[in-house]
Design an enzyme around this catalytic site. Structure first.
Site, PDB file in Angstrom:
ATOM      1  N   VAL A  15       0.831  -1.214   0.000  1.00 37.20           N
ATOM      2  CA  VAL A  15       0.000   0.000   0.000  1.00 37.20           C
ATOM      3  C   VAL A  15       0.866   1.265   0.000  1.00 37.20           C
ATOM      4  O   VAL A  15       0.638   2.198  -0.781  1.00 37.20           O
ATOM      5  CB  VAL A  15      -0.971  -0.005   1.211  1.00 37.20           C
ATOM      6  CG1 VAL A  15      -1.863   1.231   1.167  1.00 37.20           C
ATOM      7  CG2 VAL A  15      -1.828  -1.267   1.210  1.00 37.20           C
ATOM      8  N   LYS A 106      -7.453  -2.021   9.202  1.00 31.49           N
ATOM      9  CA  LYS A 106      -8.758  -2.432   9.745  1.00 31.49           C
ATOM     10  C   LYS A 106      -8.612  -3.143  11.076  1.00 31.49           C
ATOM     11  O   LYS A 106      -9.523  -3.126  11.897  1.00 31.49           O
ATOM     12  CB  LYS A 106      -9.528  -3.310   8.764  1.00 31.49           C
ATOM     13  CG  LYS A 106      -8.901  -4.633   8.421  1.00 31.49           C
ATOM     14  CD  LYS A 106      -8.125  -4.540   7.173  1.00 31.49           C
ATOM     15  CE  LYS A 106      -7.212  -5.681   6.929  1.00 31.49           C
ATOM     16  NZ  LYS A 106      -6.771  -5.764   5.556  1.00 31.49           N
ATOM     17  N   GLU A 130     -10.530   5.331   5.240  1.00 27.74           N
ATOM     18  CA  GLU A 130     -11.301   4.820   4.094  1.00 27.74           C
ATOM     19  C   GLU A 130     -10.781   3.479   3.580  1.00 27.74           C
ATOM     20  O   GLU A 130     -11.550   2.572   3.244  1.00 27.74           O
ATOM     21  CB  GLU A 130     -11.254   5.852   2.956  1.00 27.74           C
ATOM     22  CG  GLU A 130     -12.040   5.468   1.733  1.00 27.74           C
ATOM     23  CD  GLU A 130     -13.535   5.325   2.013  1.00 27.74           C
ATOM     24  OE1 GLU A 130     -14.196   6.336   2.236  1.00 27.74           O
ATOM     25  OE2 GLU A 130     -14.022   4.178   2.014  1.00 27.74           O
ATOM     26  N   VAL A 133     -11.541  -0.668   4.758  1.00 26.84           N
ATOM     27  CA  VAL A 133     -12.584  -1.605   4.308  1.00 26.84           C
ATOM     28  C   VAL A 133     -12.738  -1.497   2.798  1.00 26.84           C
ATOM     29  O   VAL A 133     -12.889  -0.404   2.249  1.00 26.84           O
ATOM     30  CB  VAL A 133     -13.948  -1.301   4.969  1.00 26.84           C
ATOM     31  CG1 VAL A 133     -14.991  -2.329   4.530  1.00 26.84           C
ATOM     32  CG2 VAL A 133     -13.829  -1.286   6.481  1.00 26.84           C
ATOM     33  N   ILE A 137     -12.940   0.907  -2.787  1.00 29.70           N
ATOM     34  CA  ILE A 137     -14.345   1.351  -2.820  1.00 29.70           C
ATOM     35  C   ILE A 137     -14.561   2.403  -1.726  1.00 29.70           C
ATOM     36  O   ILE A 137     -14.235   2.146  -0.565  1.00 29.70           O
ATOM     37  CB  ILE A 137     -15.314   0.169  -2.556  1.00 29.70           C
ATOM     38  CG1 ILE A 137     -15.056  -0.981  -3.528  1.00 29.70           C
ATOM     39  CG2 ILE A 137     -16.750   0.631  -2.623  1.00 29.70           C
ATOM     40  CD1 ILE A 137     -15.913  -2.222  -3.247  1.00 29.70           C
ATOM     41  N   GLY A 188      -0.375  -9.725  -3.638  1.00 28.69           N
ATOM     42  CA  GLY A 188      -0.423  -8.681  -2.597  1.00 28.69           C
ATOM     43  C   GLY A 188      -1.796  -8.492  -1.978  1.00 28.69           C
ATOM     44  O   GLY A 188      -2.023  -7.525  -1.264  1.00 28.69           O
ATOM     45  N   ASP A 202     -10.688 -11.186   9.140  1.00 21.94           N
ATOM     46  CA  ASP A 202     -10.477  -9.928   8.416  1.00 21.94           C
ATOM     47  C   ASP A 202     -11.831  -9.316   8.027  1.00 21.94           C
ATOM     48  O   ASP A 202     -12.066  -8.121   8.262  1.00 21.94           O
ATOM     49  CB  ASP A 202      -9.624 -10.199   7.167  1.00 21.94           C
ATOM     50  CG  ASP A 202      -9.384  -8.944   6.349  1.00 21.94           C
ATOM     51  OD1 ASP A 202      -8.482  -8.165   6.711  1.00 21.94           O
ATOM     52  OD2 ASP A 202     -10.106  -8.724   5.359  1.00 21.94           O
ATOM     53  N   LYS A 206     -13.779  -5.833   9.379  1.00 21.22           N
ATOM     54  CA  LYS A 206     -14.339  -4.816   8.484  1.00 21.22           C
ATOM     55  C   LYS A 206     -15.823  -4.589   8.795  1.00 21.22           C
ATOM     56  O   LYS A 206     -16.313  -3.463   8.722  1.00 21.22           O
ATOM     57  CB  LYS A 206     -14.138  -5.248   7.030  1.00 21.22           C
ATOM     58  CG  LYS A 206     -12.656  -5.174   6.633  1.00 21.22           C
ATOM     59  CD  LYS A 206     -12.376  -5.898   5.343  1.00 21.22           C
ATOM     60  CE  LYS A 206     -10.924  -5.747   4.909  1.00 21.22           C
ATOM     61  NZ  LYS A 206     -10.526  -6.661   3.854  1.00 21.22           N
TER      62      LYS A 206
HETATM   63  P1  NAP Z   1       3.227  -4.815   3.638  1.00 22.97           P
HETATM   64  O1  NAP Z   1       3.314  -4.962   2.174  1.00 22.97           O
HETATM   65  O2  NAP Z   1       3.609  -5.941   4.503  1.00 22.97           O
HETATM   66  O3  NAP Z   1       4.098  -3.514   4.031  1.00 22.97           O
HETATM   67  C1  NAP Z   1       4.329  -3.124   5.351  1.00 22.97           C
HETATM   68  C2  NAP Z   1       5.345  -2.004   5.337  1.00 22.97           C
HETATM   69  O4  NAP Z   1       5.484  -1.502   6.658  1.00 22.97           O
HETATM   70  C3  NAP Z   1       6.748  -2.434   4.888  1.00 22.97           C
HETATM   71  O5  NAP Z   1       7.334  -1.387   4.165  1.00 22.97           O
HETATM   72  C4  NAP Z   1       7.494  -2.648   6.208  1.00 22.97           C
HETATM   73  O6  NAP Z   1       8.874  -2.347   6.130  1.00 22.97           O
HETATM   74  C5  NAP Z   1       6.837  -1.607   7.097  1.00 22.97           C
HETATM   75  N1  NAP Z   1       6.784  -2.024   8.494  1.00 22.97           N
HETATM   76  C6  NAP Z   1       6.075  -3.047   9.021  1.00 22.97           C
HETATM   77  N2  NAP Z   1       6.255  -3.114  10.352  1.00 22.97           N
HETATM   78  C7  NAP Z   1       7.091  -2.107  10.673  1.00 22.97           C
HETATM   79  C8  NAP Z   1       7.677  -1.665  11.871  1.00 22.97           C
HETATM   80  N3  NAP Z   1       7.440  -2.262  13.025  1.00 22.97           N
HETATM   81  N4  NAP Z   1       8.505  -0.597  11.833  1.00 22.97           N
HETATM   82  C9  NAP Z   1       8.767   0.018  10.665  1.00 22.97           C
HETATM   83  N5  NAP Z   1       8.240  -0.350   9.460  1.00 22.97           N
HETATM   84  C10 NAP Z   1       7.422  -1.417   9.483  1.00 22.97           C
HETATM   85  O7  NAP Z   1       1.733  -4.400   4.060  1.00 22.97           O
HETATM   86  P2  NAP Z   1       0.582  -3.824   3.118  1.00 22.97           P
HETATM   87  O8  NAP Z   1      -0.053  -4.923   2.344  1.00 22.97           O
HETATM   88  O9  NAP Z   1       1.097  -2.627   2.418  1.00 22.97           O
HETATM   89  O10 NAP Z   1      -0.525  -3.416   4.205  1.00 22.97           O
HETATM   90  C11 NAP Z   1      -0.368  -2.268   4.998  1.00 22.97           C
HETATM   91  C12 NAP Z   1      -1.668  -1.999   5.752  1.00 22.97           C
HETATM   92  O11 NAP Z   1      -2.721  -1.752   4.821  1.00 22.97           O
HETATM   93  C13 NAP Z   1      -2.151  -3.158   6.612  1.00 22.97           C
HETATM   94  O12 NAP Z   1      -2.787  -2.632   7.756  1.00 22.97           O
HETATM   95  C14 NAP Z   1      -3.168  -3.865   5.719  1.00 22.97           C
HETATM   96  O13 NAP Z   1      -4.130  -4.601   6.441  1.00 22.97           O
HETATM   97  C15 NAP Z   1      -3.791  -2.665   5.049  1.00 22.97           C
HETATM   98  N6  NAP Z   1      -4.432  -2.952   3.764  1.00 22.97           N
HETATM   99  C16 NAP Z   1      -3.761  -3.667   2.823  1.00 22.97           C
HETATM  100  C17 NAP Z   1      -4.347  -3.902   1.598  1.00 22.97           C
HETATM  101  C18 NAP Z   1      -3.663  -4.690   0.517  1.00 22.97           C
HETATM  102  O14 NAP Z   1      -4.275  -4.944  -0.528  1.00 22.97           O
HETATM  103  N7  NAP Z   1      -2.417  -5.093   0.714  1.00 22.97           N
HETATM  104  C19 NAP Z   1      -5.637  -3.393   1.337  1.00 22.97           C
HETATM  105  C20 NAP Z   1      -6.286  -2.636   2.321  1.00 22.97           C
HETATM  106  C21 NAP Z   1      -5.664  -2.424   3.534  1.00 22.97           C
HETATM  107  P3  NAP Z   1       9.878  -3.187   5.174  1.00 22.97           P
HETATM  108  O15 NAP Z   1       9.506  -2.772   3.768  1.00 22.97           O
HETATM  109  O16 NAP Z   1      11.220  -2.749   5.569  1.00 22.97           O
HETATM  110  O17 NAP Z   1       9.571  -4.628   5.442  1.00 22.97           O
HETATM  111  N1  HSE Z   2      -6.213  -9.084   2.914  1.00 23.83           N
HETATM  112  C1  HSE Z   2      -7.237  -8.131   2.637  1.00 23.83           C
HETATM  113  C2  HSE Z   2      -8.210  -8.737   1.631  1.00 23.83           C
HETATM  114  C3  HSE Z   2      -6.634  -6.874   2.097  1.00 23.83           C
HETATM  115  O1  HSE Z   2      -7.870  -9.769   1.021  1.00 23.83           O
HETATM  116  O2  HSE Z   2      -9.307  -8.208   1.463  1.00 23.83           O
HETATM  117  C4  HSE Z   2      -7.636  -5.739   1.992  1.00 23.83           C
HETATM  118  O3  HSE Z   2      -8.111  -5.358   3.247  1.00 23.83           O
END
Ligand code: NAP
Ligand code: HSE
Length: 430
Positions: A15, A106, A130, A133, A137, A188, A202, A206
């Site tokens: 993200v 979330k 936003e 969830v 959207i 991802g 999860d 939400k």
């Molecule tokens: P991710 O790909 O695992 O990225 C996490 C990032 O945060 C990485 O850059 C990591 O650093 C850094 N990080 C994690 N823990 C840390 C700490 N303790 N100190 C410093 N940096 C830290 O996660 P993501 O998929 O982007 O998701 C991020 C958030 O958005 C989560 O809450 C997830 O539930 C939410 N979300 C994700 C999606 C999706 O489609 N992925 C959709 C909606 C919401 P490094 O790069 O050095 O490892």
């Molecule tokens: N792991 C979550 C999903 C990311 O699959 O919907 C978005 O919140």
């Protein structure tokens, strides 16, 4: 605030990198919309040595949270690092340090949302969420603003992209559960630990967020009935399809004079229901309001750029409030006391798949259990079981309470084993 808005990103993963890409690529649009430049000036990561293709100056990256939050020039902190306690603390510290905050988390919002929104009010800051969830959207804004004039009575949504992706691949491409999950992870969509995705947690989180907003009350995670993908047994998808249903992992909630009911579980949806044709990582949320009637929002529920779109929309909202000096002026206190519906008031039709001994009189005994609990049956189908000497009964009830469903399940012990069971949802909408 100077002639630019300064953003500190906590996290540069799926993200966070999408947020940086959108902010960089849409700079002219942001300037036009806000009248000021938006600049990412600090980025917190865990591993500072990791090779990243960022387009940002290398010196913006840090592994020290204080370098972001303690930097007085940062106006908005965007928390996209994930996790729970550390992320919650980072949000609290940011609000206390006088920053506007945006989060996609979330897990934190479901567990601590009420507390954090109150803290934001106290600190005269805004907390936007936003992207927490349904990824791309704008569902939170729809509930907060677009439908603010209405009284919402129920919500049903496909709010987990990973499980919807897995179910689609299994049904349409005959892919194994393991392969489909691996692909969702590679793309991802899945969380770093996908247990919460596939276990229904999860989506439950939400639904806590959506239901609290929709009904202006404090729904908690323990109020949600959670059932995961492991409840879907081999053959269920085909059996459902044979009688006109599609199995989907949904989050659903509804409210009436008996209280609120919130679930995250696999259900049978009529094939003609709009949610039944939502596939892959796409999400959709179906809303019923007293005035609007039925409305549905549809779009990508996970992934880098779709999720980042929502995050950047929140950054824009946070900037606007700062520029207009109206930050911290939103109303968050819930209007209604929390009232959760007891199981005898939770009404639905159920599908039961039973394994029984294939012998004379078994059907009579089984149906007697249902009538003994005051439940009438809409249909009964018998077909040969997989084991020698066994038969399978597929029963669809008329509307019964969850308590009746539980009582029947117990009464059947010794006579039949329940292979799987599903609520039948959404028939009123087709
Ligand atoms: P991710 O790909 O695992 O990225 C996490 C990032 O945060 C990485 O850059 C990591 O650093 C850094 N990080 C994690 N823990 C840390 C700490 N303790 N100190 C410093 N940096 C830290 O996660 P993501 O998929 O982007 O998701 C991020 C958030 O958005 C989560 O809450 C997830 O539930 C939410 N979300 C994700 C999606 C999706 O489609 N992925 C959709 C909606 C919401 P490094 O790069 O050095 O490892
Ligand atoms: N792991 C979550 C999903 C990311 O699959 O919907 C978005 O919140």
């Amino acid at each position: 605030m100077a002639n630019k808005v300064s953003v500190g990103l906590l996290g540069f993963g799926t993200v966070g990198s999408g947020v940086a890409a959108i902010v960089q690529q849409h700079q002219q649009d942001l300037l036009h919309k806000l009248g000021t430049e938006v600049s990412i000036d600090k980025v917190l990561v865990k591993d500072i040595t990791k090779k990243r293709d960022t387009g940002l100056p290398p010196d913006v990256f840090t592994a020290e949270l204080d370098e972001v939050i303690g930097d007085a020039s940062i106006d908005i902190v965007v928390e996209v690092m994930g996790g729970i306690e550390e992320a919650k603390q980072a949000i609290e510290q940011s609000l206390r340090a006088g920053k506007q905050v945006v989060t996609a988390n979330k897990d934190v919002m479901a567990l601590y949302g009420h507390e954090l929104l109150q803290l934001a009010d106290t600190e005269k800051q805004d907390l936007f969420y936003e992207a927490s969830v349904a990824g791309g959207i704008p569902i939170i804004r729809t509930l907060e603003d677009g439908l603010a004039s209405d009284r919402i009575s129920n919500l049903m949504g496909i709010v987990n992209g990973t499980t919807n992706f897995i179910l689609t691949k299994m049904k349409q491409e005959n892919m194994s559960y393991e392969d489909a999950l691996a692909e969702a992870t590679a793309l991802g969509f899945a969380e770093a630990d996908p247990t919460a995705d596939v276990g229904g947690l999860d989506a439950a989180r939400k639904m806590v967020i959506l239901s609290s907003l929709a009904y202006s009350t404090e729904v908690s995670l323990e109020d949600v009935l959670v059932r995961g993908m492991d409840e879907i047994r081999d053959g269920d998808v085909e059996l459902a399809s044979r009688i006109g249903y599609t199995i989907k992992m949904v989050g659903a909630s509804q409210t009436d004079e008996d209280g609120i009911e919130v679930v995250s579980e696999p259900v049978f949806l009529p094939d003609a229901h709009p949610l039944a044709s939502v596939n892959n990582e796409f999400n959709a949320v179906y809303i019923h309001g007293a005035a609007v009637g039925e409305t549905m929002l549809y779009g990508p529920g996970a992934g880098s750029l779709p999720t980042a779109t929502s995050v950047v929309a929140d950054v824009i909202a946070a900037c606007r409030n700062l520029l207009l000096e109206v930050n911290g002026k939103r109303q968050h206190a819930p209007q209604h006391e929390r009232a959760i519906k007891p199981p005898d008031k939770q009404i639905a039709k159920y599908f039961h798949r039973l394994s029984v001994d294939d012998e004379v009189g078994v059907l009579t005994k089984v149906t007697a259990v249902y009538s003994g609990r005051g439940a009438s049956l809409a249909s009964v189908i018998q077909h040969p079981g997989e084991e020698e000497g066994k038969a399978e009964l597929l029963l669809v009830t008329h509307r019964i309470s969850r308590q009746q469903h539980l009582d029947i399940t117990k009464d059947l012990e010794g006579l039949a084993s329940m292979i799987s069971h599903y609520r039948i949802a959404g028939e009123e909408s087709v």
